[in-house]
Design a protein around this motif. Structure first.
Motif, PDB file in Angstrom:
ATOM      1  N   SER A   1      -0.160  10.727  12.578  1.00 63.31           N
ATOM      2  CA  SER A   1      -1.360  11.232  13.243  1.00 63.31           C
ATOM      3  C   SER A   1      -2.525  11.345  12.246  1.00 63.31           C
ATOM      4  N   GLU A   2      -2.245  11.923  11.073  1.00 62.28           N
ATOM      5  CA  GLU A   2      -3.274  12.062  10.025  1.00 62.28           C
ATOM      6  C   GLU A   2      -3.801  10.688   9.610  1.00 62.28           C
ATOM      7  N   LEU A   3      -2.875   9.747   9.390  1.00 67.36           N
ATOM      8  CA  LEU A   3      -3.268   8.405   8.962  1.00 67.36           C
ATOM      9  C   LEU A   3      -4.127   7.720  10.025  1.00 67.36           C
ATOM     10  N   PHE A   4      -3.686   7.779  11.269  1.00 68.07           N
ATOM     11  CA  PHE A   4      -4.400   7.106  12.353  1.00 68.07           C
ATOM     12  C   PHE A   4      -5.824   7.631  12.478  1.00 68.07           C
ATOM     13  N   ILE A   5      -5.979   8.957  12.463  1.00 69.91           N
ATOM     14  CA  ILE A   5      -7.310   9.563  12.577  1.00 69.91           C
ATOM     15  C   ILE A   5      -8.194   9.142  11.407  1.00 69.91           C
ATOM     16  N   GLU A   6      -7.612   9.134  10.204  1.00 65.96           N
ATOM     17  CA  GLU A   6      -8.380   8.716   9.016  1.00 65.96           C
ATOM     18  C   GLU A   6      -8.856   7.262   9.170  1.00 65.96           C
ATOM     19  N   LEU A   7      -7.962   6.392   9.615  1.00 67.76           N
ATOM     20  CA  LEU A   7      -8.296   4.965   9.679  1.00 67.76           C
ATOM     21  C   LEU A   7      -9.278   4.627  10.793  1.00 67.76           C
ATOM     22  N   ILE A   8      -9.187   5.324  11.927  1.00 69.00           N
ATOM     23  CA  ILE A   8     -10.112   4.988  13.017  1.00 69.00           C
ATOM     24  C   ILE A   8     -11.480   5.632  12.828  1.00 69.00           C
ATOM     25  N   SER A   9     -11.590   6.511  11.821  1.00 69.68           N
ATOM     26  CA  SER A   9     -12.855   7.208  11.646  1.00 69.68           C
ATOM     27  C   SER A   9     -13.955   6.306  11.083  1.00 69.68           C
ATOM     28  N   SER A  10     -13.583   5.147  10.508  1.00 69.60           N
ATOM     29  CA  SER A  10     -14.643   4.246  10.035  1.00 69.60           C
ATOM     30  C   SER A  10     -14.139   2.806   9.961  1.00 69.60           C
TER      31      SER A  10
ATOM     32  N   VAL B   1      -4.435  -2.198  19.597  1.00 69.02           N
ATOM     33  CA  VAL B   1      -4.219  -3.282  18.634  1.00 69.02           C
ATOM     34  C   VAL B   1      -4.019  -2.715  17.225  1.00 69.02           C
ATOM     35  N   PHE B   2      -4.823  -1.716  16.872  1.00 69.00           N
ATOM     36  CA  PHE B   2      -4.724  -1.180  15.518  1.00 69.00           C
ATOM     37  C   PHE B   2      -3.413  -0.419  15.333  1.00 69.00           C
ATOM     38  N   LYS B   3      -2.991   0.296  16.363  1.00 71.42           N
ATOM     39  CA  LYS B   3      -1.699   0.998  16.286  1.00 71.42           C
ATOM     40  C   LYS B   3      -0.578  -0.024  16.075  1.00 71.42           C
ATOM     41  N   GLU B   4      -0.615  -1.120  16.846  1.00 73.78           N
ATOM     42  CA  GLU B   4       0.387  -2.178  16.671  1.00 73.78           C
ATOM     43  C   GLU B   4       0.384  -2.698  15.242  1.00 73.78           C
ATOM     44  N   PHE B   5      -0.824  -2.880  14.695  1.00 74.22           N
ATOM     45  CA  PHE B   5      -0.950  -3.399  13.335  1.00 74.22           C
ATOM     46  C   PHE B   5      -0.327  -2.437  12.335  1.00 74.22           C
ATOM     47  N   ILE B   6      -0.655  -1.143  12.446  1.00 75.41           N
ATOM     48  CA  ILE B   6      -0.084  -0.143  11.527  1.00 75.41           C
ATOM     49  C   ILE B   6       1.439  -0.179  11.610  1.00 75.41           C
ATOM     50  N   LEU B   7       1.956  -0.247  12.841  1.00 79.12           N
ATOM     51  CA  LEU B   7       3.411  -0.216  13.013  1.00 79.12           C
ATOM     52  C   LEU B   7       4.087  -1.461  12.445  1.00 79.12           C
ATOM     53  N   LYS B   8       3.394  -2.594  12.506  1.00 83.30           N
ATOM     54  CA  LYS B   8       3.954  -3.821  11.914  1.00 83.30           C
ATOM     55  C   LYS B   8       4.057  -3.693  10.393  1.00 83.30           C
ATOM     56  N   THR B   9       3.186  -2.884   9.793  1.00 83.21           N
ATOM     57  CA  THR B   9       3.138  -2.809   8.333  1.00 83.21           C
ATOM     58  C   THR B   9       4.027  -1.717   7.748  1.00 83.21           C
ATOM     59  N   TYR B  10       4.463  -0.757   8.569  1.00 87.53           N
ATOM     60  CA  TYR B  10       5.189   0.395   8.042  1.00 87.53           C
ATOM     61  C   TYR B  10       6.651   0.067   7.722  1.00 87.53           C
ATOM     62  N   GLY B  11       7.122   0.579   6.588  1.00 83.11           N
ATOM     63  CA  GLY B  11       8.525   0.419   6.236  1.00 83.11           C
ATOM     64  C   GLY B  11       8.903   1.315   5.080  1.00 83.11           C
ATOM     65  N   GLU B  12      10.115   1.128   4.598  1.00 81.36           N
ATOM     66  CA  GLU B  12      10.599   1.906   3.453  1.00 81.36           C
ATOM     67  C   GLU B  12      11.154   0.948   2.408  1.00 81.36           C
ATOM     68  N   ARG B  13      10.824   1.230   1.139  1.00 80.91           N
ATOM     69  CA  ARG B  13      11.337   0.391   0.054  1.00 80.91           C
ATOM     70  C   ARG B  13      12.770   0.770  -0.265  1.00 80.91           C
TER      71      ARG B  13
ATOM     72  N   LEU C   1       0.854  -1.179   0.000  1.00 79.46           N
ATOM     73  CA  LEU C   1       0.000   0.000   0.000  1.00 79.46           C
ATOM     74  C   LEU C   1       0.892   1.233   0.000  1.00 79.46           C
ATOM     75  N   LYS C   2       0.698   2.084  -1.011  1.00 82.74           N
ATOM     76  CA  LYS C   2       1.388   3.380  -1.042  1.00 82.74           C
ATOM     77  C   LYS C   2       0.323   4.413  -0.714  1.00 82.74           C
ATOM     78  N   LYS C   3       0.560   5.164   0.336  1.00 75.77           N
ATOM     79  CA  LYS C   3      -0.418   6.152   0.759  1.00 75.77           C
ATOM     80  C   LYS C   3       0.232   7.529   0.742  1.00 75.77           C
ATOM     81  N   THR C   4      -0.386   8.456   0.022  1.00 74.43           N
ATOM     82  CA  THR C   4       0.099   9.831   0.021  1.00 74.43           C
ATOM     83  C   THR C   4      -0.610  10.557   1.155  1.00 74.43           C
ATOM     84  N   ILE C   5       0.176  11.077   2.080  1.00 71.60           N
ATOM     85  CA  ILE C   5      -0.406  11.734   3.254  1.00 71.60           C
ATOM     86  C   ILE C   5       0.004  13.204   3.250  1.00 71.60           C
TER      87      ILE C   5
END
Length: 143
Positions: free
Chosen positions: A100-109, A63-75, A6-10
């Motif tokens: 912060s922007e990503l987390f708020i977006e993801l927990i909003s729904s 749990v969701f924060k842990e999940f996001i952190l497990k997925t984050y990296g750099e190519r 997943l490439k996300k432009t924030i």
């Protein structure tokens, strides 16, 4: 292509007040998912149902924060590696307004959460999982 990234432009404002727009990358390999299955009670499916059915918001967010952190990296430049440095890069990411922007977006729904999960797991695994958050949780709860 089997390896989903997943490439996300924030867009965010940094701590110097500068507006920024950057690409961030998220991915879970099959090996990482297998490891989660073996080390998490009930595995990935259970984790998903906890996202969706959580009555208890504090643990949902944890749990969701842990999940996001497990997925984050750099190519790396040639695309051979997705570098996570044992979570060091994720720790740095959390200290940005982009996180912060990503987390708020993801927990909003619930849909945003399940879309994120389906986008970061390998395509063939995602294809087998229902897209609807309600259906996802039924699978997980049935186990």
């Amino acid at each position: 292509e089997n390896n989903t990234m997943l490439k996300k432009t924030i867009k965010y404002t940094d701590y110097n007040g500068r507006e920024r727009s950057e690409d961030f990358y998220f991915n879970l390999s099959k090996a990482e998912i297998a490891e989660m299955e073996l080390t998490t009670q009930g595995g990935l499916q259970n984790m998903l149902s906890r996202f969706i059915k959580a009555e208890d918001q504090p643990s949902l967010f944890k749990v969701f924060k842990e999940f996001i952190l497990k997925t984050y990296g750099e190519r790396d430049v040639d695309g051979k590696r997705f570098i996570k440095n044992n979570g060091e890069l994720a720790k740095a990411f959390v200290e940005t307004e982009a996180y912060s922007e990503l987390f708020i977006e993801l927990i909003s729904s619930p849909n945003a959460m399940s879309d994120f999960v389906l986008a970061v797991i390998p395509a063939d695994m995602a294809a087998k999982m229902p897209k609807d958050p309600e259906e996802l949780s039924k699978i997980a709860l049935a186990e």
